[in-house]
Design a protein around this motif. Structure first.
Motif, PDB file in Angstrom:
ATOM      1  N   ALA A   1      -6.414   3.919   0.974  1.00 59.62           N
ATOM      2  CA  ALA A   1      -7.361   4.586  -0.490  1.00 59.62           C
ATOM      3  C   ALA A   1      -8.585   3.493  -0.680  1.00 59.62           C
ATOM      4  CB  ALA A   1      -6.596   4.982  -1.451  1.00 59.62           C
ATOM      5  N   ASP A   2      -8.160   2.187  -0.608  1.00 53.13           N
ATOM      6  CA  ASP A   2      -9.117   0.925  -0.884  1.00 53.13           C
ATOM      7  C   ASP A   2     -10.023   0.685   0.225  1.00 53.13           C
ATOM      8  OD1 ASP A   2      -7.390  -0.336   0.172  1.00 53.13           O
ATOM      9  OD2 ASP A   2      -7.239  -1.770  -1.147  1.00 53.13           O
ATOM     10  N   ALA A   3     -10.137   1.447   1.335  1.00 50.20           N
ATOM     11  CA  ALA A   3     -10.991   0.979   2.332  1.00 50.20           C
ATOM     12  C   ALA A   3     -12.416   1.367   1.816  1.00 50.20           C
ATOM     13  CB  ALA A   3     -10.626   1.829   3.703  1.00 50.20           C
ATOM     14  N   ALA A   4     -13.128   0.483   2.439  1.00 51.93           N
ATOM     15  CA  ALA A   4     -14.688   0.655   2.301  1.00 51.93           C
ATOM     16  C   ALA A   4     -15.256   2.129   2.536  1.00 51.93           C
ATOM     17  CB  ALA A   4     -15.510  -0.479   3.205  1.00 51.93           C
ATOM     18  N   ALA A   5     -16.277   2.403   1.937  1.00 50.26           N
ATOM     19  CA  ALA A   5     -17.090   3.604   1.841  1.00 50.26           C
ATOM     20  C   ALA A   5     -17.546   3.568   3.495  1.00 50.26           C
ATOM     21  CB  ALA A   5     -18.113   3.721   1.142  1.00 50.26           C
ATOM     22  N   ILE A   6     -17.483   4.962   4.055  1.00 44.14           N
ATOM     23  CA  ILE A   6     -18.109   5.240   5.228  1.00 44.14           C
ATOM     24  C   ILE A   6     -19.499   5.773   5.017  1.00 44.14           C
ATOM     25  CG2 ILE A   6     -17.888   6.592   7.442  1.00 44.14           C
ATOM     26  CD1 ILE A   6     -14.586   6.841   6.834  1.00 44.14           C
ATOM     27  N   THR A   7     -20.236   4.780   5.824  1.00 42.67           N
ATOM     28  CA  THR A   7     -21.687   5.084   5.888  1.00 42.67           C
ATOM     29  C   THR A   7     -22.323   5.412   7.218  1.00 42.67           C
ATOM     30  OG1 THR A   7     -22.254   2.759   5.810  1.00 42.67           O
ATOM     31  CG2 THR A   7     -22.027   3.700   3.940  1.00 42.67           C
ATOM     32  N   ALA A   8     -21.580   5.164   8.163  1.00 46.18           N
ATOM     33  CA  ALA A   8     -22.002   5.489   9.741  1.00 46.18           C
ATOM     34  C   ALA A   8     -20.732   6.151  10.167  1.00 46.18           C
ATOM     35  CB  ALA A   8     -22.286   4.336  10.206  1.00 46.18           C
ATOM     36  N   ASP A   9     -21.027   6.954  11.214  1.00 42.78           N
ATOM     37  CA  ASP A   9     -19.815   7.777  12.038  1.00 42.78           C
ATOM     38  C   ASP A   9     -18.769   6.427  12.143  1.00 42.78           C
ATOM     39  OD1 ASP A   9     -21.622   9.820  12.102  1.00 42.78           O
ATOM     40  OD2 ASP A   9     -21.939   9.810  14.177  1.00 42.78           O
ATOM     41  N   THR A  10     -17.479   7.135  12.035  1.00 44.52           N
ATOM     42  CA  THR A  10     -16.456   6.220  12.263  1.00 44.52           C
ATOM     43  C   THR A  10     -15.182   6.828  12.839  1.00 44.52           C
ATOM     44  OG1 THR A  10     -17.295   4.849  10.178  1.00 44.52           O
ATOM     45  CG2 THR A  10     -14.815   4.661  10.542  1.00 44.52           C
TER      46      THR A  10
ATOM     47  N   VAL B   1       2.101  17.689  13.729  1.00 45.75           N
ATOM     48  CA  VAL B   1       1.973  16.971  12.382  1.00 45.75           C
ATOM     49  C   VAL B   1       0.844  17.317  11.675  1.00 45.75           C
ATOM     50  CG1 VAL B   1       2.796  14.844  13.806  1.00 45.75           C
ATOM     51  CG2 VAL B   1       0.038  15.351  13.787  1.00 45.75           C
ATOM     52  N   VAL B   2       0.462  16.722  10.521  1.00 50.13           N
ATOM     53  CA  VAL B   2      -0.254  17.282   9.455  1.00 50.13           C
ATOM     54  C   VAL B   2      -1.299  16.081   9.284  1.00 50.13           C
ATOM     55  CG1 VAL B   2      -0.886  17.979   7.256  1.00 50.13           C
ATOM     56  CG2 VAL B   2       1.121  19.084   8.542  1.00 50.13           C
ATOM     57  N   VAL B   3      -2.486  16.184   9.452  1.00 47.61           N
ATOM     58  CA  VAL B   3      -3.441  14.985   8.984  1.00 47.61           C
ATOM     59  C   VAL B   3      -3.906  15.488   7.670  1.00 47.61           C
ATOM     60  CG1 VAL B   3      -5.774  14.022   9.248  1.00 47.61           C
ATOM     61  CG2 VAL B   3      -4.356  14.904  11.275  1.00 47.61           C
ATOM     62  N   PHE B   4      -3.501  14.674   6.652  1.00 46.90           N
ATOM     63  CA  PHE B   4      -3.725  14.975   5.247  1.00 46.90           C
ATOM     64  C   PHE B   4      -4.815  13.827   4.747  1.00 46.90           C
ATOM     65  CE2 PHE B   4      -1.471  14.929   0.789  1.00 46.90           C
ATOM     66  CZ  PHE B   4      -1.961  16.257   0.479  1.00 46.90           C
ATOM     67  N   PHE B   5      -5.733  13.962   4.222  1.00 45.09           N
ATOM     68  CA  PHE B   5      -6.764  13.002   4.102  1.00 45.09           C
ATOM     69  C   PHE B   5      -7.732  13.658   2.566  1.00 45.09           C
ATOM     70  CE2 PHE B   5      -9.058  15.974   6.597  1.00 45.09           C
ATOM     71  CZ  PHE B   5     -10.213  16.220   6.360  1.00 45.09           C
ATOM     72  N   LYS B   6      -7.981  12.531   1.916  1.00 41.23           N
ATOM     73  CA  LYS B   6      -8.671  12.542   0.733  1.00 41.23           C
ATOM     74  C   LYS B   6     -10.061  12.025   0.750  1.00 41.23           C
ATOM     75  CE  LYS B   6      -8.522  11.520  -4.266  1.00 41.23           C
ATOM     76  NZ  LYS B   6      -7.650  10.686  -5.442  1.00 41.23           N
TER      77      LYS B   6
ATOM     78  N   GLU C   1      -9.305   8.441   2.637  1.00 42.55           N
ATOM     79  CA  GLU C   1      -7.955   8.003   2.760  1.00 42.55           C
ATOM     80  C   GLU C   1      -7.228   8.818   3.605  1.00 42.55           C
ATOM     81  OE1 GLU C   1      -4.839   7.938  -0.615  1.00 42.55           O
ATOM     82  OE2 GLU C   1      -6.884   8.284  -1.426  1.00 42.55           O
ATOM     83  N   ALA C   2      -6.637   8.403   4.553  1.00 43.43           N
ATOM     84  CA  ALA C   2      -6.176   9.389   5.649  1.00 43.43           C
ATOM     85  C   ALA C   2      -4.292   8.965   5.893  1.00 43.43           C
ATOM     86  CB  ALA C   2      -6.883   9.429   6.787  1.00 43.43           C
ATOM     87  N   TYR C   3      -3.683  10.038   6.141  1.00 47.87           N
ATOM     88  CA  TYR C   3      -2.525  10.052   6.591  1.00 47.87           C
ATOM     89  C   TYR C   3      -1.863  10.922   7.586  1.00 47.87           C
ATOM     90  CZ  TYR C   3      -2.327   7.996   1.827  1.00 47.87           C
ATOM     91  OH  TYR C   3      -2.663   7.102   0.726  1.00 47.87           O
ATOM     92  N   ILE C   4      -0.651  10.686   8.387  1.00 47.48           N
ATOM     93  CA  ILE C   4      -0.267  11.485   9.227  1.00 47.48           C
ATOM     94  C   ILE C   4       1.190  11.824   8.753  1.00 47.48           C
ATOM     95  CG2 ILE C   4       0.629  11.830  11.508  1.00 47.48           C
ATOM     96  CD1 ILE C   4      -2.586  11.555  11.310  1.00 47.48           C
ATOM     97  N   LEU C   5       1.441  13.057   8.556  1.00 43.19           N
ATOM     98  CA  LEU C   5       2.845  13.426   7.856  1.00 43.19           C
ATOM     99  C   LEU C   5       3.323  14.595   8.804  1.00 43.19           C
ATOM    100  CD1 LEU C   5       1.607  13.787   4.499  1.00 43.19           C
ATOM    101  CD2 LEU C   5       2.803  11.892   5.163  1.00 43.19           C
ATOM    102  N   PRO C   6       4.697  14.742   8.675  1.00 46.93           N
ATOM    103  CA  PRO C   6       5.341  15.721   9.284  1.00 46.93           C
ATOM    104  C   PRO C   6       5.044  17.027   8.631  1.00 46.93           C
ATOM    105  CG  PRO C   6       7.007  14.099   8.115  1.00 46.93           C
ATOM    106  CD  PRO C   6       5.708  13.539   7.884  1.00 46.93           C
ATOM    107  N   PRO C   7       5.189  18.275   9.418  1.00 43.95           N
ATOM    108  CA  PRO C   7       4.695  19.446   8.568  1.00 43.95           C
ATOM    109  C   PRO C   7       5.855  19.794   7.839  1.00 43.95           C
ATOM    110  CG  PRO C   7       5.072  19.713  11.070  1.00 43.95           C
ATOM    111  CD  PRO C   7       5.291  18.405  10.972  1.00 43.95           C
TER     112      PRO C   7
END
Length: 142
Positions: free
Chosen positions: A19-28, A52-57, A133-139
């Motif tokens: 969650a505290d990773a730097a802002a994305i300003t170019a393709d990543t 799996v579920v990709v869960f991101f904010k 911020e991103a997570y891989i979760l079980p469905p």
């Protein structure tokens, strides 16, 4: 691909981008791991049917002019996810939580040379900036 309602709370065990990773300003690109058994699972259990579920904010979006944001599920033969094949896309238009149900068995069928998978955050416009911020979760039901 349909989305599911996820009932798991994201935590560090499932995180692929903090969650505290730097802002994305170019393709990543964000690695989710190998397409192996257990297929791309960060938890110590087999992934039922490869799902799996990709869960991101998404937060702190710059939408001042012509900025665009798309999160793609990608596969690649290379660990650094170079030359990716895009499987599923989600356009981000506002801050909030998003999820994508990913069937990794289907990813392998679509891209049989792929050994790795992850996310590609595709940004466009004059001054794009977004925090992810991103997570891989079980469905649900796992």
């Amino acid at each position: 691909m349909p989305n599911s309602v996820n009932r798991f709370v994201p935590d560090a065990a499932y995180r692929i981008r903090a969650a505290d990773a730097a802002a994305i300003t170019a393709d990543t690109v964000i690695s989710a791991g190998e397409l192996v058994s257990p297929i791309g699972a960060p938890w110590n259990d087999a992934v039922k049917d490869g799902k799996v579920v990709v869960f991101f904010k998404a937060s702190e979006l710059d939408t001042s002019t012509d900025e665009t944001y798309v999160v793609n599920v990608i596969t690649s033969a290379a660990a650094n996810l170079s030359s990716p094949a895009v499987s599923v896309s989600k356009t981000i238009t506002a801050a909030g939580w998003y999820e994508i149900l990913v069937d990794q068995v289907s990813l392998l069928k679509e891209d049989p040379d792929a050994k790795y998978w992850g996310l590609q955050v595709d940004v466009g416009g004059t001054t794009p900036s977004i925090k992810i911020e991103a997570y891989i979760l079980p469905p649900v039901g796992k």
